[in-house]
Design a protein around this motif. Structure first.
Motif, mmCIF file in Angstrom:
data_model
loop_
_atom_site.group_PDB
_atom_site.id
_atom_site.type_symbol
_atom_site.label_atom_id
_atom_site.label_comp_id
_atom_site.label_asym_id
_atom_site.label_seq_id
_atom_site.Cartn_x
_atom_site.Cartn_y
_atom_site.Cartn_z
ATOM 1 N N SER A 20 0.829 -1.200 0.000
ATOM 2 C CA SER A 20 0.000 0.000 0.000
ATOM 3 C C SER A 20 0.861 1.246 0.000
ATOM 4 C CB SER A 20 -0.918 -0.008 1.224
ATOM 5 O OG SER A 20 -1.661 1.179 1.300
ATOM 6 N N SER A 21 1.968 1.208 0.796
ATOM 7 C CA SER A 21 2.867 2.358 0.854
ATOM 8 C C SER A 21 3.543 2.600 -0.491
ATOM 9 C CB SER A 21 3.929 2.118 1.931
ATOM 10 O OG SER A 21 4.871 3.158 1.938
ATOM 11 N N ASN A 22 3.995 1.493 -1.110
ATOM 12 C CA ASN A 22 4.655 1.634 -2.411
ATOM 13 C C ASN A 22 3.696 2.169 -3.456
ATOM 14 O OD1 ASN A 22 7.057 0.687 -1.411
ATOM 15 N ND2 ASN A 22 6.652 -1.451 -1.988
ATOM 16 N N ALA A 23 2.429 1.703 -3.381
ATOM 17 C CA ALA A 23 1.436 2.185 -4.334
ATOM 18 C C ALA A 23 1.200 3.673 -4.155
ATOM 19 C CB ALA A 23 0.122 1.418 -4.160
ATOM 20 N N GLY A 24 1.181 4.099 -2.866
ATOM 21 C CA GLY A 24 0.994 5.515 -2.601
ATOM 22 C C GLY A 24 2.134 6.349 -3.137
ATOM 23 N N GLU A 25 3.374 5.819 -2.938
ATOM 24 C CA GLU A 25 4.530 6.544 -3.449
ATOM 25 C C GLU A 25 4.497 6.613 -4.968
ATOM 26 O OE1 GLU A 25 7.892 4.587 -1.899
ATOM 27 O OE2 GLU A 25 7.566 5.211 0.174
ATOM 28 N N THR A 26 4.068 5.494 -5.595
ATOM 29 C CA THR A 26 4.002 5.470 -7.063
ATOM 30 C C THR A 26 2.987 6.468 -7.576
ATOM 31 O OG1 THR A 26 4.629 3.146 -7.110
ATOM 32 C CG2 THR A 26 3.565 4.026 -9.075
ATOM 33 N N ASP A 27 1.811 6.490 -6.911
ATOM 34 C CA ASP A 27 0.779 7.446 -7.320
ATOM 35 C C ASP A 27 1.279 8.878 -7.167
ATOM 36 O OD1 ASP A 27 -0.903 5.399 -7.921
ATOM 37 O OD2 ASP A 27 -2.038 5.500 -6.033
ATOM 38 N N ALA A 28 1.965 9.165 -6.072
ATOM 39 C CA ALA A 28 2.484 10.509 -5.836
ATOM 40 C C ALA A 28 3.516 10.873 -6.893
ATOM 41 C CB ALA A 28 3.104 10.599 -4.440
ATOM 42 N N SER A 29 4.361 9.886 -7.237
ATOM 43 C CA SER A 29 5.378 10.137 -8.255
ATOM 44 C C SER A 29 4.744 10.442 -9.594
ATOM 45 C CB SER A 29 6.307 8.923 -8.383
ATOM 46 O OG SER A 29 6.985 8.676 -7.170
ATOM 47 N N ARG A 30 3.674 9.695 -9.894
ATOM 48 C CA ARG A 30 2.981 9.931 -11.160
ATOM 49 C C ARG A 30 2.355 11.317 -11.183
ATOM 50 N NH1 ARG A 30 -0.008 4.031 -11.489
ATOM 51 N NH2 ARG A 30 1.785 2.861 -12.328
ATOM 52 N N LEU A 31 1.776 11.719 -10.052
ATOM 53 C CA LEU A 31 1.179 13.051 -9.974
ATOM 54 C C LEU A 31 2.244 14.124 -10.145
ATOM 55 C CD1 LEU A 31 -1.365 12.573 -7.036
ATOM 56 C CD2 LEU A 31 -1.911 12.965 -9.437
ATOM 57 N N ASP A 32 3.409 13.935 -9.494
ATOM 58 C CA ASP A 32 4.489 14.903 -9.613
ATOM 59 C C ASP A 32 4.962 14.995 -11.055
ATOM 60 O OD1 ASP A 32 4.336 15.382 -6.935
ATOM 61 O OD2 ASP A 32 6.033 14.116 -6.383
ATOM 62 N N ALA A 33 5.139 13.837 -11.699
ATOM 63 C CA ALA A 33 5.598 13.815 -13.083
ATOM 64 C C ALA A 33 4.593 14.490 -13.997
ATOM 65 C CB ALA A 33 5.843 12.376 -13.530
ATOM 66 N N ALA A 34 3.307 14.245 -13.742
ATOM 67 C CA ALA A 34 2.264 14.862 -14.557
ATOM 68 C C ALA A 34 2.261 16.372 -14.369
ATOM 69 C CB ALA A 34 0.898 14.280 -14.192
ATOM 70 N N ALA A 35 2.456 16.824 -13.133
ATOM 71 C CA ALA A 35 2.473 18.255 -12.851
ATOM 72 C C ALA A 35 3.671 18.923 -13.543
ATOM 73 C CB ALA A 35 2.532 18.499 -11.343
ATOM 74 N N ILE A 36 4.805 18.242 -13.522
ATOM 75 C CA ILE A 36 5.996 18.781 -14.176
ATOM 76 C C ILE A 36 5.780 18.852 -15.684
ATOM 77 C CG2 ILE A 36 8.404 18.297 -14.734
ATOM 78 C CD1 ILE A 36 7.986 19.440 -11.960
ATOM 79 N N ASP A 37 5.230 17.794 -16.260
ATOM 80 C CA ASP A 37 5.025 17.760 -17.714
ATOM 81 C C ASP A 37 3.975 18.789 -18.143
ATOM 82 O OD1 ASP A 37 5.847 16.349 -20.172
ATOM 83 O OD2 ASP A 37 3.721 15.861 -20.304
ATOM 84 N N ALA A 38 3.055 19.129 -17.249
ATOM 85 C CA ALA A 38 2.014 20.104 -17.576
ATOM 86 C C ALA A 38 2.591 21.499 -17.806
ATOM 87 C CB ALA A 38 0.968 20.155 -16.461
ATOM 88 N N GLU A 39 3.822 21.733 -17.363
ATOM 89 C CA GLU A 39 4.466 23.028 -17.561
ATOM 90 C C GLU A 39 5.027 23.183 -18.969
ATOM 91 O OE1 GLU A 39 4.425 25.459 -15.333
ATOM 92 O OE2 GLU A 39 3.289 24.154 -13.993
ATOM 93 N N ARG A 40 5.038 22.108 -19.737
ATOM 94 C CA ARG A 40 5.707 22.110 -21.039
ATOM 95 C C ARG A 40 5.145 23.179 -21.980
ATOM 96 N NH1 ARG A 40 9.020 18.393 -23.393
ATOM 97 N NH2 ARG A 40 8.627 16.974 -21.641
ATOM 98 N N ALA A 41 3.817 23.295 -22.045
ATOM 99 C CA ALA A 41 3.203 24.256 -22.967
ATOM 100 C C ALA A 41 3.613 25.685 -22.613
ATOM 101 C CB ALA A 41 1.685 24.123 -22.954
ATOM 102 N N GLY A 42 3.601 26.005 -21.330
ATOM 103 C CA GLY A 42 4.003 27.337 -20.906
ATOM 104 C C GLY A 42 5.464 27.616 -21.205
ATOM 105 N N LEU A 43 6.312 26.614 -21.035
ATOM 106 C CA LEU A 43 7.732 26.781 -21.347
ATOM 107 C C LEU A 43 7.939 26.979 -22.845
ATOM 108 C CD1 LEU A 43 9.269 24.050 -19.016
ATOM 109 C CD2 LEU A 43 9.194 26.520 -18.617
ATOM 110 N N MET A 44 7.135 26.298 -23.663
ATOM 111 C CA MET A 44 7.226 26.488 -25.111
ATOM 112 C C MET A 44 6.849 27.916 -25.497
ATOM 113 S SD MET A 44 8.321 24.151 -27.166
ATOM 114 C CE MET A 44 7.546 24.710 -28.688
ATOM 115 N N ARG A 45 5.809 28.458 -24.869
ATOM 116 C CA ARG A 45 5.405 29.837 -25.162
ATOM 117 C C ARG A 45 6.530 30.812 -24.798
ATOM 118 N NH1 ARG A 45 -0.009 27.839 -23.696
ATOM 119 N NH2 ARG A 45 0.457 28.064 -21.487
ATOM 120 N N LEU A 46 7.145 30.560 -23.661
ATOM 121 C CA LEU A 46 8.247 31.410 -23.218
ATOM 122 C C LEU A 46 9.433 31.303 -24.182
ATOM 123 C CD1 LEU A 46 9.549 33.097 -20.819
ATOM 124 C CD2 LEU A 46 10.458 30.917 -20.037
#
Length: 329
Positions: A24-50
């Protein structure tokens, strides 16, 4: 047999319970990692505009953003965890990458075949959008990707361009800009002020969007008549035409100057390619209408203009196939 319990009645976990807990702990860490990665990748469009506003071409912007993400993932997990605002870190990193790129861009463009022009983008491109910070005091984000402004930005020093784009377009405080360009906040304020003054001087008298579009429509109609006098009448006496073929397709390697010469040049091209099935369409660009020329259904060139005093003062013809990717389809 009943399990022994700790004082207070709590049962010791079995090996199965412990395994379930670990899973359960590992699953939680994996989910958190996925959320972090998704949040980081979501910045891509803004960085392209810049990055596009900094560098002027989609390919260079993509390279800069890719390098920014490479720097992020080269950090250790501990280093990434210590960053309180990943989006701000990515913006600063992308700005530094762009600054480095601008420092070497002029040398590369000296080897460019013919005129180098910034890449035009359609008005509905994601590169032309982003919430405007203050439309009263800053360059509008639509206009900040118009060919007319990008051409002016090419004349700035790398530090001036970075300071101008970050402050006047993206509202970044001068203290943060100073960390990027390695100068004091006051020095960055001066850089942005110098850039702003230069932009205003180069664009003094530029028409409103409504005036611009009206003149562009008149320009297309005049070109369609094939009459030299009619076309010359919509051109400023000192109009300048520049074309970018990138050494891949034919394009004038030097500017064409003067209403009579520009009109003859355009009508000559039109006559030369009359049998190619040329089609002319007006499409929305970030700074107003642009003329899209197609041959056999495929985009051949995009013509952007600057308008002042109800006449066309500048024509930028993009024919380099590498800079027309967003106009197909």
């Amino acid at each position: 047999m009943a399990m022994e319990t700790e004082p207070g009645g709590a049962s010791e976990p079995s090996e199965t319970d412990a395994a379930d807990g670990d899973a359960s702990s590992n699953a939680g860490e994996t989910d958190a990692s996925r959320l972090d990665a998704a949040a980081i990748d979501a910045e891509r469009a803004g960085l392209m505009r810049l990055a596009y506003r900094m560098l002027g071409t989609v390919a260079d912007a993509e390279d800069a953003v890719q390098e920014t993400y490479a720097r992020w993932y080269r950090l250790s997990e501990h280093e990434r965890d210590a960053i309180e605002n990943p989006a701000a870190w990515l913006t600063r990193a992308a700005s530094r990458v762009c600054l480095d790129h601008l420092g070497s861009a002029r040398a590369r463009r000296e080897r460019y075949v013919g005129e180098w022009l910034p890449e035009p983008v359609p008005g509905d491109s994601v590169l032309a959008s982003t919430p405007a910070p203050d439309p009263l005091d800053r360059v509008t984000l639509d206009d900040s990707v118009s060919t007319a402004l990008l051409v002016v930005l090419e004349s700035l020093t790398p530090a001036e361009r970075v300071a101008f784009v970050l402050h006047d377009v993206f509202a970044m405080p001068f203290a943060e800009i100073g960390e990027i360009v390695g100068r004091s906040p006051d020095a960055c304020r001066q850089l942005a002020s110098s850039a702003r003054r230069h932009v205003r001087e180069r664009r003094d008298g530029t028409a409103t969007r409504e005036q611009h579009d009206r003149v562009v429509q008149a320009f297309l109609a005049a070109a369609g008549t094939g009459d030299l006098a009619t076309l010359t009448a919509v051109l400023d006496p000192d109009v300048v035409l520049r074309a970018d073929g990138g050494g891949v397709v034919s394009a004038g390697r030097r500017p064409v100057v003067g209403a009579d010469r520009v009109a003859r040049y355009l009508l000559g091209l039109q006559e030369k390619r009359a049998g190619d099935g040329l089609e002319f369409d007006l499409r929305e660009g970030p700074g107003g209408l642009v003329l899209v020329v197609s041959v056999g259904g495929a985009v051949d060139s995009v013509i952007s203009t600057r308008v002042a005093d109800d006449r066309v003062t500048d024509l930028w013809i993009m024919r380099n196939p590498a800079k027309l990717g967003l106009w197909h389809g």
